[in-house]
Design a protein around this motif. Structure first.
Motif, PDB file in Angstrom:
ATOM      1  N   ARG A  92      25.679  75.739  80.417  1.00 49.74           N
ATOM      2  CA  ARG A  92      26.109  77.225  80.630  1.00 49.74           C
ATOM      3  C   ARG A  92      25.593  77.979  79.190  1.00 49.74           C
ATOM      4  NH1 ARG A  92      32.001  79.341  80.606  1.00 49.74           N
ATOM      5  NH2 ARG A  92      31.904  78.534  78.774  1.00 49.74           N
ATOM      6  N   GLU A  93      25.917  77.521  78.170  1.00 45.84           N
ATOM      7  CA  GLU A  93      25.573  77.950  76.670  1.00 45.84           C
ATOM      8  C   GLU A  93      24.020  77.757  76.676  1.00 45.84           C
ATOM      9  OE1 GLU A  93      27.712  79.673  75.431  1.00 45.84           O
ATOM     10  OE2 GLU A  93      29.288  79.187  76.775  1.00 45.84           O
ATOM     11  N   ALA A  94      23.597  76.665  77.198  1.00 42.12           N
ATOM     12  CA  ALA A  94      21.975  76.613  76.930  1.00 42.12           C
ATOM     13  C   ALA A  94      21.408  77.639  77.639  1.00 42.12           C
ATOM     14  CB  ALA A  94      21.523  75.345  77.309  1.00 42.12           C
ATOM     15  N   LEU A  95      21.914  78.257  78.874  1.00 43.13           N
ATOM     16  CA  LEU A  95      21.386  79.443  79.633  1.00 43.13           C
ATOM     17  C   LEU A  95      21.454  80.684  78.876  1.00 43.13           C
ATOM     18  CD1 LEU A  95      20.299  80.443  82.302  1.00 43.13           C
ATOM     19  CD2 LEU A  95      22.514  80.289  83.433  1.00 43.13           C
ATOM     20  N   VAL A  96      22.826  80.675  78.340  1.00 41.26           N
ATOM     21  CA  VAL A  96      22.899  81.846  77.466  1.00 41.26           C
ATOM     22  C   VAL A  96      21.764  82.038  76.532  1.00 41.26           C
ATOM     23  CG1 VAL A  96      24.834  83.129  75.855  1.00 41.26           C
ATOM     24  CG2 VAL A  96      25.238  82.080  78.247  1.00 41.26           C
ATOM     25  N   GLN A  97      21.555  80.998  75.838  1.00 45.27           N
ATOM     26  CA  GLN A  97      20.845  80.979  74.766  1.00 45.27           C
ATOM     27  C   GLN A  97      19.287  81.288  75.355  1.00 45.27           C
ATOM     28  OE1 GLN A  97      20.792  77.364  72.230  1.00 45.27           O
ATOM     29  NE2 GLN A  97      22.968  76.925  72.916  1.00 45.27           N
ATOM     30  N   GLN A  98      18.821  80.952  76.354  1.00 48.41           N
ATOM     31  CA  GLN A  98      17.536  81.237  76.785  1.00 48.41           C
ATOM     32  C   GLN A  98      17.592  82.732  77.283  1.00 48.41           C
ATOM     33  OE1 GLN A  98      14.784  79.625  76.914  1.00 48.41           O
ATOM     34  NE2 GLN A  98      15.252  77.870  76.151  1.00 48.41           N
ATOM     35  N   ARG A  99      18.660  83.377  77.811  1.00 45.77           N
ATOM     36  CA  ARG A  99      18.644  84.540  78.365  1.00 45.77           C
ATOM     37  C   ARG A  99      18.596  85.548  76.980  1.00 45.77           C
ATOM     38  NH1 ARG A  99      23.436  84.273  82.878  1.00 45.77           N
ATOM     39  NH2 ARG A  99      22.255  83.811  84.559  1.00 45.77           N
ATOM     40  N   ALA A 100      19.109  85.019  75.906  1.00 42.46           N
ATOM     41  CA  ALA A 100      18.972  85.964  74.756  1.00 42.46           C
ATOM     42  C   ALA A 100      17.480  86.141  74.390  1.00 42.46           C
ATOM     43  CB  ALA A 100      19.578  85.175  73.569  1.00 42.46           C
ATOM     44  N   GLY A 101      16.388  85.463  74.837  1.00 47.26           N
ATOM     45  CA  GLY A 101      15.128  85.513  74.587  1.00 47.26           C
ATOM     46  C   GLY A 101      14.548  86.865  75.081  1.00 47.26           C
ATOM     47  N   LEU A 102      15.312  87.413  76.002  1.00 49.12           N
ATOM     48  CA  LEU A 102      14.944  88.658  76.660  1.00 49.12           C
ATOM     49  C   LEU A 102      15.032  89.960  75.977  1.00 49.12           C
ATOM     50  CD1 LEU A 102      15.888  88.119  80.487  1.00 49.12           C
ATOM     51  CD2 LEU A 102      13.467  87.854  79.406  1.00 49.12           C
TER      52      LEU A 102
END
Length: 494
Positions: A92-102
């Motif tokens: 889940r935290e890896a997904l949050v990190q990826q979303r931060a790229g937006l």
């Protein structure tokens, strides 16, 4: 004024590129259809027809409250499940990190300085000093890389697939733990049943040995009869320690599965109980149903989706990247003057890799190969699921046939043993006939108990092959606080 107009024009020029972000490079994932996975229209092994029952708490079909309680405890406290929950949270935290790229990255700075002028010194002490000046400064910087070719969104897509796969992996661990509890509970009860059968045979052989002793003293038979019975009794007695060992091992395993010390449940299990027996048949549905019923198959499919998205991530690295940078600064000699003069800047940067010795293209090819591997793993998971169901159906049918025959054999052997004992007491038969009848009875009773255990294990195997309690209509478990006390996988919406 001209500086402001230039900044606006720069922003407008960059905004004109935003519609390009609507398309993302790389293949768009499509879930493989059953035909491409080798899924047949029906199972080869005959299976009962009808609607598939609710399997979310399949272990309750054995009708053993103690088993139900142990399974519920394991689903709440098992350490393998706890580790799977932690892995889900990591995903889940890896997904949050990826979303931060937006979103842009914004940094703020602030500083304060004071300069002191020392004019004289007497005996080591400052005699005249004054503050020459103070300086306050505030600043902010923002940086934003436009996702023009969808690399960031493909990364989010991959992270979301991995996150969902971790949720299904958690469900699979829960199903496996529940199945392991049932398996070892059946082993414990089967060991008790075997030990009871052996001890019952020992009691009969003790009576036979006593009768043989009387007959030897009366001179009716030689001591050979007593020695043969004594030898057979000793052979029967050797089975008891083996059954006790099997019980202890199963009880120890149940303790660990519930997150406790190996001997924690021994006192609860030591009282002999029958081998749990479930329903004689379970409808299994169609082979294609396994694609959604099995969490391990669902996890493999989500891993394939993630691997496909990573191809787009790698392809985006081959294309130009547009980065916007902006900054704002102010400084003054007093805090009140900070807003008097504010300066700002904005600029864009386009970066394109010209030469990397083929590294980025090798990454694309590597990710394609990883996607092909993920597809192979998905198809293997599907075929393994089909194999599990076929094998479980065969095992259940075989165990039921063996149980029926052993029941006949046990009844006939019991009658034969009763007649042999009666005839031996009356001197109408020899010791060999009696020993043979007793050995046949022990073998038939042990075989019947083992067939009952095998039938229960085959039913457990079938339940696990059908998903092990996972609700096929539920979304993948998420990394929310989990409640396992009801014995079901968590089902919050995505």
């Amino acid at each position: 004024m001209g500086h402001t107009v230039g900044m606006v024009r720069s922003w407008m020029a960059c905004a004109a590129l935003l519609p390009l972000a609507a398309c993302a490079v790389g293949p768009n994932y499509r879930k493989p259809v059953p035909a491409t996975l080798g899924v047949p229209a029906a199972f080869t092994t005959p299976a009962p027809e009808g609607a598939r029952p609710d399997l979310t708490r399949w272990w309750t079909s054995f009708g053993d409250p103690q088993l139900d309680a142990i399974v519920d405890t394991a689903l709440k406290n098992n350490l393998d499940i706890a580790q799977a929950v932690s892995r889900l949270r990591q995903a889940r935290e890896a997904l949050v990190q990826q979303r931060a790229g937006l979103f842009p990255t914004v940094q703020a700075t602030g500083s304060y300085s004071r300069q002191i002028n020392v004019r004289g010194q007497t005996f080591g002490q400052i005699t005249n000093a004054g503050i020459v000046n103070e300086n306050y400064a505030l600043g902010g910087d923002a940086s934003y890389t436009l996702d023009v070719f969808g690399g960031v969104r493909r990364g989010i897509e991959a992270a979301r697939g991995s996150y969902q796969a971790s949720g299904y992996n958690l469900a699979q661990v829960q199903a496996t733990v529940a199945s392991e509890v049932v398996r070892n509970y059946i082993l414990a009860r089967a060991a008790q049943a075997g030990a009871e059968i052996a001890r019952g045979s020992l009691r009969v052989q003790d009576e036979n040995l006593e009768i043989a002793g009387f007959r030897v003293q009366a001179g009716l038979v030689s001591s050979l009869d007593a020695e043969q019975i004594r030898a057979q009794r000793a052979q029967t007695a050797t089975q008891v320690p083996s059954f006790d060992q099997s019980f202890e091992q199963a009880a120890n395993r149940l303790g660990v599965l519930t997150g406790q010390a190996p001997g924690a449940l021994r006192a609860e299990l030591v009282a002999t109980k029958p081998i749990p027996q479930g329903p004689g048949a379970v409808p299994v549905g169609l082979p294609a149903d396994l694609l959604r019923m099995r969490p391990d198959v669902q996890a493999a499919e989500r891993n394939l989706a993630a691997a496909t998205a990573r191809i787009g991530v790698a392809k985006a690295q081959l294309l130009p990247q547009l980065t916007l940078n902006a900054g704002i600064n102010t400084n003054a000699r007093s805090f009140e003057q900070l807003t008097d003069i504010i300066t700002g800047r904005i600029f864009g940067q386009i970066a394109q890799t010209i030469f990397d010795a083929g590294r980025n293209r090798a990454v694309v090819r590597s990710n394609r190969a990883a996607a092909e591997q993920a597809f192979g793993a998905y198809k293997a998971a599907v075929l393994t699921a089909l194999e599990d169901v076929e094998n479980a159906l065969t095992a259940l049918r075989t165990a039921q046939a063996r149980r029926a025959e052993f029941a006949v054999a046990a009844e006939a052997s019991n009658n034969a043993a009763i007649l042999a004992r009666s005839q031996y007491r009356a001197g109408l038969t020899d010791i060999t006939t009696l020993n043979t009848a007793e050995a046949s009875l022990l073998s038939a009773q042990s075989g019947l108990a083992q067939a009952r255990a095998d039938e229960a294990q085959a039913l457990r195997q079938l339940y696990l092959a059908l998903g092990g309690g996972w609700d096929a209509n539920a979304p993948a478990p998420t990394a929310q606080p989990l409640k396992h006390g009801d014995g079901q996988p968590p089902r919050p919406a995505e």
